[in-house]
Design a protein around this motif. Structure first.
Motif, mmCIF file in Angstrom:
data_model
loop_
_atom_site.group_PDB
_atom_site.id
_atom_site.type_symbol
_atom_site.label_atom_id
_atom_site.label_comp_id
_atom_site.label_asym_id
_atom_site.label_seq_id
_atom_site.Cartn_x
_atom_site.Cartn_y
_atom_site.Cartn_z
ATOM 1 N N ASN A 137 27.184 0.804 -0.831
ATOM 2 C CA ASN A 137 26.845 -0.075 0.405
ATOM 3 C C ASN A 137 25.456 -0.018 0.643
ATOM 4 O O ASN A 137 25.182 -1.056 1.586
ATOM 5 C CB ASN A 137 28.123 -0.272 1.178
ATOM 6 C CG ASN A 137 28.139 1.196 2.263
ATOM 7 O OD1 ASN A 137 27.007 1.797 2.056
ATOM 8 N ND2 ASN A 137 29.314 1.293 2.685
ATOM 9 N N ALA A 138 24.656 0.659 0.184
ATOM 10 C CA ALA A 138 23.320 0.962 1.060
ATOM 11 C C ALA A 138 22.554 1.561 -0.013
ATOM 12 O O ALA A 138 22.855 2.613 -0.952
ATOM 13 C CB ALA A 138 23.272 1.635 2.326
ATOM 14 N N TYR A 139 21.016 1.442 0.242
ATOM 15 C CA TYR A 139 20.285 2.394 -0.512
ATOM 16 C C TYR A 139 19.235 2.701 0.318
ATOM 17 O O TYR A 139 18.775 2.202 1.535
ATOM 18 C CB TYR A 139 19.498 1.477 -1.730
ATOM 19 C CG TYR A 139 18.870 0.495 -1.362
ATOM 20 C CD1 TYR A 139 17.371 0.583 -1.360
ATOM 21 C CD2 TYR A 139 19.166 -0.801 -1.624
ATOM 22 C CE1 TYR A 139 16.609 -0.817 -0.825
ATOM 23 C CE2 TYR A 139 18.581 -2.164 -1.303
ATOM 24 C CZ TYR A 139 17.252 -1.778 -1.019
ATOM 25 O OH TYR A 139 16.471 -3.014 -0.707
ATOM 26 N N ARG A 140 18.438 3.905 -0.066
ATOM 27 C CA ARG A 140 17.463 4.519 0.688
ATOM 28 C C ARG A 140 16.204 4.505 0.026
ATOM 29 O O ARG A 140 16.399 5.015 -1.157
ATOM 30 C CB ARG A 140 17.770 5.896 1.288
ATOM 31 C CG ARG A 140 16.761 6.694 2.319
ATOM 32 C CD ARG A 140 17.545 7.992 2.345
ATOM 33 N NE ARG A 140 18.836 7.811 3.055
ATOM 34 C CZ ARG A 140 20.028 8.739 2.879
ATOM 35 N NH1 ARG A 140 19.683 9.640 2.209
ATOM 36 N NH2 ARG A 140 21.076 8.623 3.481
ATOM 37 N N LEU A 141 15.006 4.188 0.221
ATOM 38 C CA LEU A 141 13.777 4.485 -0.353
ATOM 39 C C LEU A 141 12.821 5.481 0.666
ATOM 40 O O LEU A 141 12.727 5.229 1.872
ATOM 41 C CB LEU A 141 12.645 3.187 -0.646
ATOM 42 C CG LEU A 141 13.656 2.063 -1.251
ATOM 43 C CD1 LEU A 141 12.938 0.853 -1.601
ATOM 44 C CD2 LEU A 141 14.038 2.761 -2.781
ATOM 45 N N VAL A 142 11.979 6.427 -0.139
ATOM 46 C CA VAL A 142 11.056 6.915 0.502
ATOM 47 C C VAL A 142 9.561 6.545 -0.213
ATOM 48 O O VAL A 142 9.495 6.626 -1.462
ATOM 49 C CB VAL A 142 11.262 8.585 0.400
ATOM 50 C CG1 VAL A 142 10.027 9.302 1.173
ATOM 51 C CG2 VAL A 142 12.490 9.095 0.822
ATOM 52 N N ALA A 143 8.761 6.243 0.779
ATOM 53 C CA ALA A 143 7.592 5.614 0.227
ATOM 54 C C ALA A 143 6.564 6.314 1.035
ATOM 55 O O ALA A 143 6.387 6.444 2.106
ATOM 56 C CB ALA A 143 7.422 3.936 0.433
ATOM 57 N N ARG A 144 5.442 6.705 0.188
ATOM 58 C CA ARG A 144 4.124 7.342 0.456
ATOM 59 C C ARG A 144 2.888 6.233 0.654
ATOM 60 O O ARG A 144 2.948 5.593 -0.043
ATOM 61 C CB ARG A 144 3.767 8.418 -0.224
ATOM 62 C CG ARG A 144 2.359 9.164 0.197
ATOM 63 C CD ARG A 144 1.956 10.535 -0.787
ATOM 64 N NE ARG A 144 1.846 9.856 -1.964
ATOM 65 C CZ ARG A 144 2.220 10.154 -3.178
ATOM 66 N NH1 ARG A 144 3.531 10.661 -3.452
ATOM 67 N NH2 ARG A 144 1.794 9.438 -4.606
ATOM 68 N N ARG A 145 2.508 6.465 1.899
ATOM 69 C CA ARG A 145 1.244 5.491 2.222
ATOM 70 C C ARG A 145 0.018 6.171 1.536
ATOM 71 O O ARG A 145 -0.444 7.268 1.599
ATOM 72 C CB ARG A 145 1.031 5.373 3.491
ATOM 73 C CG ARG A 145 -0.244 4.625 3.751
ATOM 74 C CD ARG A 145 -0.795 4.600 5.149
ATOM 75 N NE ARG A 145 -1.913 3.975 5.303
ATOM 76 C CZ ARG A 145 -2.890 3.517 6.340
ATOM 77 N NH1 ARG A 145 -2.198 4.233 7.671
ATOM 78 N NH2 ARG A 145 -4.144 3.023 6.308
ATOM 79 N N GLU A 146 -0.459 5.430 0.684
ATOM 80 C CA GLU A 146 -1.691 5.850 -0.248
ATOM 81 C C GLU A 146 -2.880 5.903 0.665
ATOM 82 O O GLU A 146 -3.054 5.057 1.498
ATOM 83 C CB GLU A 146 -1.837 5.011 -1.540
ATOM 84 C CG GLU A 146 -0.673 5.338 -2.407
ATOM 85 C CD GLU A 146 -0.179 6.598 -2.720
ATOM 86 O OE1 GLU A 146 -1.192 7.680 -2.679
ATOM 87 O OE2 GLU A 146 0.819 6.750 -3.240
ATOM 88 N N GLY A 176 0.719 -1.218 0.091
ATOM 89 C CA GLY A 176 0.050 -0.011 0.207
ATOM 90 C C GLY A 176 0.962 1.169 -0.034
ATOM 91 O O GLY A 176 0.325 2.351 0.298
ATOM 92 N N PHE A 177 2.106 1.290 -0.276
ATOM 93 C CA PHE A 177 2.753 2.348 -0.406
ATOM 94 C C PHE A 177 3.307 2.640 -1.943
ATOM 95 O O PHE A 177 3.257 1.860 -2.780
ATOM 96 C CB PHE A 177 4.380 2.086 0.478
ATOM 97 C CG PHE A 177 4.168 2.173 1.953
ATOM 98 C CD1 PHE A 177 4.275 3.181 2.709
ATOM 99 C CD2 PHE A 177 4.082 0.768 2.283
ATOM 100 C CE1 PHE A 177 4.028 3.118 3.813
ATOM 101 C CE2 PHE A 177 4.031 0.743 3.865
ATOM 102 C CZ PHE A 177 4.022 1.784 4.532
ATOM 103 N N THR A 178 3.791 3.901 -2.195
ATOM 104 C CA THR A 178 4.107 4.316 -3.551
ATOM 105 C C THR A 178 5.485 4.825 -3.289
ATOM 106 O O THR A 178 5.714 5.678 -2.412
ATOM 107 C CB THR A 178 3.255 5.577 -4.116
ATOM 108 O OG1 THR A 178 2.055 4.959 -4.550
ATOM 109 C CG2 THR A 178 3.834 5.781 -5.532
ATOM 110 N N VAL A 179 6.412 4.179 -3.884
ATOM 111 C CA VAL A 179 7.984 4.625 -3.749
ATOM 112 C C VAL A 179 8.222 6.013 -4.396
ATOM 113 O O VAL A 179 7.773 6.115 -5.860
ATOM 114 C CB VAL A 179 8.872 3.595 -4.402
ATOM 115 C CG1 VAL A 179 10.065 4.368 -3.985
ATOM 116 C CG2 VAL A 179 8.952 2.460 -3.298
ATOM 117 N N VAL A 180 8.660 7.020 -4.012
ATOM 118 C CA VAL A 180 8.594 8.356 -4.270
ATOM 119 C C VAL A 180 10.021 8.739 -4.519
ATOM 120 O O VAL A 180 10.313 9.789 -5.126
ATOM 121 C CB VAL A 180 7.756 9.397 -3.618
ATOM 122 C CG1 VAL A 180 6.380 9.064 -3.714
ATOM 123 C CG2 VAL A 180 8.323 9.561 -2.162
#
Length: 361
Positions: free
Chosen positions: A352-361, A270-274
């Motif tokens: 060595n890492a990654y970051r995701l920002v995700a919005r709850r719809e 239920g998230f959208t990765v922004v």
């Protein structure tokens, strides 16, 4: 002439180790097999049975006894510890790492990373420049929250962790509200309370990352955001450095999720990765850490309560000699990490890492 304060500190540490030794030796008397579950035949992320061994290693940080295997799923790329630690095993291997004997060391390590914490907070500004309430899951001693206040002075920062570090964070004023326990169990009472929930290098420690994502969906208000940062198992360093790649961090890291797999799962929950960031999430320590782990592994052990007895004077002298001989390599590795690799980390596939920002719809 030795510093009396340093001598007193060493004496106190030796006494603490001696006091802990009987309990550790009782734990180890029956071996380490009871610390592991049965080997899993399928992938915990997608269910495929096409598994292959990715890495075999030991505890390269605390040097507690035990051997650990990471398997990789040929279908989704998920990497996971197999066999996984039991709850008893997790307690044994976490003990005296973040708290107890390790509390002062880890507090100093995490407390000195202000620039990284600031960058993590700033990652939210394009998506929500003024969140009212932020929950940091896996907050440890709360150092991120303390630094993030300077970026977001109008935000209330709460912290959640299963160790007593979160209670220390509350006493020190680093978090406004402390929650101690498992996030999925606490999530119902936190439902839709937060504009932002962050998980910085937390999911890889979880026994069930998907359950943590469901808990995050419950705690984030509609329109709010989840901020996730995890090790990148697709980093070229993971292959180049082998067992000496610090993010493997066995036996604590149980799951490694390729970015495509985590993006899909967030969408399903239920998230959208922004936003997706690699270079910004990179921590320039790979070569330094690899050299240190190799030196520390080669040198005789320093005293620890899980050793049958303290090392003698000769072994202590040999350890000092090995570590001193490695100083030029440590300096060279540091310069390469920060000056040569860091600017090109994402372009070279070395982040060595990654970051995701995700919005709850």
């Amino acid at each position: 002439m030795s510093d009396p304060e340093d001598t007193s500190s060493r004496t106190a540490k030796a006494a603490r180790i001696a006091a802990l030794r009987p309990a550790y030796l009782r734990d180890l008397a029956a071996g380490t097999d009871r610390f592991f579950t049965a080997r899993r035949p399928d992938c915990p992320w997608c269910g495929s049975d096409r598994l292959g061994t990715r890495l075999r290693t030991t505890d390269l940080l605390q040097h507690k006894p035990g051997r650990f295997t990471l398997d990789r799923c040929a279908d989704c790329g998920h990497i996971f510890q197999n066999p996984r630690l039991t709850q008893e095993g997790l307690e044994f291997y976490y003990r005296d790492f973040y708290d107890g004997l390790g509390e002062q060391r880890m507090s100093g390590t995490f407390g000195g990373r202000g620039a990284m914490y600031r960058a993590r907070a700033e990652a939210m500004l394009p998506h929500d420049p003024a969140p009212k309430a932020w929950l940091d899951v896996g907050t440890g001693h709360g150092h991120f929250c303390a630094t993030a206040r300077a970026v977001l002075p109008g935000t209330a920062f709460d912290g959640l962790d299963f160790t007593d570090g979160v209670e220390l964070a509350a006493r020190e004023g680093r978090v406004d509200q402390a929650y101690r326990g498992a996030f999925p169990e606490l999530a119902p009472e936190l439902a839709a309370r937060y504009d932002v929930v962050s998980m910085f290098h937390y999911l890889e420690h979880s026994t069930d990352p998907d359950r943590e994502l469901r808990a995050a969906h419950e705690a984030v208000r509609p329109g709010g955001h989840l901020l996730v940062e995890v090790p990148d198992p697709e980093s070229r360093y993971a292959r180049l450095l082998g067992r000496w790649w610090l993010p493997w961090l066995q036996p604590q890291h149980l799951h490694f999720m390729p970015v495509a797999g985590l993006r899909r799962r967030l969408t399903e929950r239920g998230f959208t990765v922004v936003a997706e960031q690699h270079a910004a999430a990179h921590d320039p320590v790979d070569l330094l850490a690899a050299v240190w782990l190799a030196l520390d592994h080669t040198a005789p052990r320093e005293d620890a309560p899980w050793l049958p007895q303290p090392p003698g004077a000769l072994r202590r002298t040999m350890r000092t000699a090995v570590l001193l001989a490695g100083v030029p390599a440590l300096i060279t590795a540091t310069l390469l990490d920060r000056l040569a690799v860091r600017p090109l980390s994402h372009r070279l596939g070395l982040s060595n890492a990654y970051r995701l920002v995700a919005r709850r719809e």
